[in-house]
Design an enzyme around this catalytic site. Structure first.
Site, PDB file in Angstrom:
ATOM      1  N   ASP A  87     -16.185 -62.065 -25.715  1.00  0.00           N
ATOM      2  CA  ASP A  87     -16.492 -63.319 -24.310  1.00  0.00           C
ATOM      3  C   ASP A  87     -16.835 -62.535 -23.163  1.00  0.00           C
ATOM      4  O   ASP A  87     -16.706 -62.899 -22.148  1.00  0.00           O
ATOM      5  CB  ASP A  87     -14.818 -63.852 -24.694  1.00  0.00           C
ATOM      6  CG  ASP A  87     -13.624 -63.082 -24.148  1.00  0.00           C
ATOM      7  OD1 ASP A  87     -13.995 -61.542 -24.145  1.00  0.00           O
ATOM      8  OD2 ASP A  87     -12.584 -63.407 -25.193  1.00  0.00           O
ATOM      9  N   HIS A 102     -17.350 -56.007 -32.221  1.00  0.00           N
ATOM     10  CA  HIS A 102     -18.326 -57.578 -33.200  1.00  0.00           C
ATOM     11  C   HIS A 102     -19.210 -57.941 -31.882  1.00  0.00           C
ATOM     12  O   HIS A 102     -19.426 -59.104 -32.086  1.00  0.00           O
ATOM     13  CB  HIS A 102     -16.630 -58.216 -33.554  1.00  0.00           C
ATOM     14  CG  HIS A 102     -15.582 -58.305 -34.356  1.00  0.00           C
ATOM     15  ND1 HIS A 102     -14.444 -58.658 -34.229  1.00  0.00           N
ATOM     16  CD2 HIS A 102     -16.002 -57.026 -34.918  1.00  0.00           C
ATOM     17  CE1 HIS A 102     -14.241 -58.093 -35.875  1.00  0.00           C
ATOM     18  NE2 HIS A 102     -14.664 -56.971 -36.661  1.00  0.00           N
ATOM     19  N   CYS A 131     -37.603 -64.511 -28.995  1.00  0.00           N
ATOM     20  CA  CYS A 131     -37.875 -63.563 -27.837  1.00  0.00           C
ATOM     21  C   CYS A 131     -39.432 -64.064 -27.355  1.00  0.00           C
ATOM     22  O   CYS A 131     -40.408 -64.165 -27.076  1.00  0.00           O
ATOM     23  CB  CYS A 131     -37.713 -62.835 -29.192  1.00  0.00           C
ATOM     24  SG  CYS A 131     -38.810 -60.676 -28.324  1.00  0.00           S
ATOM     25  N   GLY A 171      -2.258 -59.355 -29.800  1.00  0.00           N
ATOM     26  CA  GLY A 171      -3.328 -60.721 -29.599  1.00  0.00           C
ATOM     27  C   GLY A 171      -4.224 -60.521 -31.003  1.00  0.00           C
ATOM     28  O   GLY A 171      -5.110 -61.312 -31.334  1.00  0.00           O
TER      29      GLY A 171
END
Ligand code: BJW
Ligand code: ZN
Length: 234
Positions: A87, A102, A131, A171
């Site tokens: 995020d 990730h 693209c 977390g």
């Protein structure tokens, strides 16, 4: 210090976790959305999920836990935030030394030519996007199940854990490999392991200290205490 974070550290910003109540995997099967096979089968469907998540994340802000980790980095010579989150909220809070294990929601990758443009548009004007260089299909530059992590990101994470005196794990359910093994790499080299999580995880028995609670509440308390101690010993 090395800090490994997972979806729980963004939960209080309003970003859903994957596992547990309200998590993505309660509504969807991971193999239908977070796998290269799913994207090959139905890129538009996979993109519609990512497009919605990008819009949701664009509308939220870092929480007190993210800001506390940015404060910690400013206090410690060698502090790496290794995040499984895609995020970008650690960077938004001011953390500079961040490894995105990730990948990122904000980077795309062309499946044909490998171009990796940054793209923060929400929503995407057309799904699936193409693209600009070769018209190939663009995918989110995130790591799906069965895919290799970036060698560079993994090597940087391993090195950070191997040289850490403390590995703080915040977390994450510590169930997805190879991220879940990183704290053990630190432990093998003598690092002190601190876990912050609302629930017990497979890592809990390995942790020297396991703090049960929310990152937005506990991380600021931990960093406050650290600042008091390090000021006292200056
Ligand atoms: C709070 C809180 C609050 C809530 N405060 N806490 C070895 C053994 C077995 C399997 C494997 C293995 N090696 C590799 C595998 C296969 C697989 C894997 O690990 N599978 C397991 C699930 C069994 N791994 C892979 O495929 C990886 N690739 C790889 O290893 O390649 C080589 C290879 C391939 C195949 C075989 C062997 C080798 C790639 C993994 C990619 C994971 N991708 C995702 C999606 C990313 C993109 C996207 O976001 O869309 O990454 S899946 C998802 O899980 C996402 C997350 O980053 C990741 C981890 O989840 P996380 O962050 O821990 O979140 P949750 O929801 O699980 O947990 C939240 C936690 O927070 C909970 O504990 C709560 O209690 C807590 N919490 N609120 C504090 N306020
Ligand atoms: Zn291309």
């Amino acid at each position: 210090m090395a800090v490994l974070t997972g979806a729980g550290s963004s939960a209080e910003s309003g970003v859903p976790t994957f596992r547990g109540a309200g998590g993505h995997w309660q509504r969807f099967r991971p193999q239908d959305l977070a796998s290269p096979e799913a994207f090959e089968r139905d890129p538009e469907f996979v993109w519609s999920w990512y497009d919605a998540r990008r819009s949701d994340v664009a509308a939220v802000a870092p929480n007190a836990g993210h800001y506390a980790l940015a404060r910690l980095e400013a206090r410690i010579n060698d502090c790496t935030v290794i995040t499984q989150n895609v995020d970008g909220l650690h960077q938004a809070a001011g953390s500079a030394n961040v490894v995105e294990l990730h990948g990122s929601l904000w980077r795309l990758r062309c499946v044909a030519c490998g171009a990796q443009p940054l793209d923060r548009r929400t929503p995407m004007p057309v799904l699936p996007p193409r693209c600009q260089r070769c018209s190939g299909l663009l995918r989110p530059a995130v790591v799906w199940f069965g895919e290799m992590l970036s060698e560079e990101a993994l090597a940087a994470s391993e090195a950070a854990c191997e040289r850490a005196e403390v590995v703080l794990v915040a977390g994450t359910s510590a169930t997805v490999q190879p991220a879940a093994s990183l704290p053990l790499l630190g432990k093998g080299n003598g690092a002190y392991i601190v876990e912050v999580n609302t629930e017990e995880t497979p890592l809990t028995p390995e942790a020297d200290v396991s703090l049960r609670g929310k990152t937005a509440q506990l991380l600021p308390m931990l960093v406050d205490r650290f600042e008091q101690c390090s000021t006292a010993s200056d």
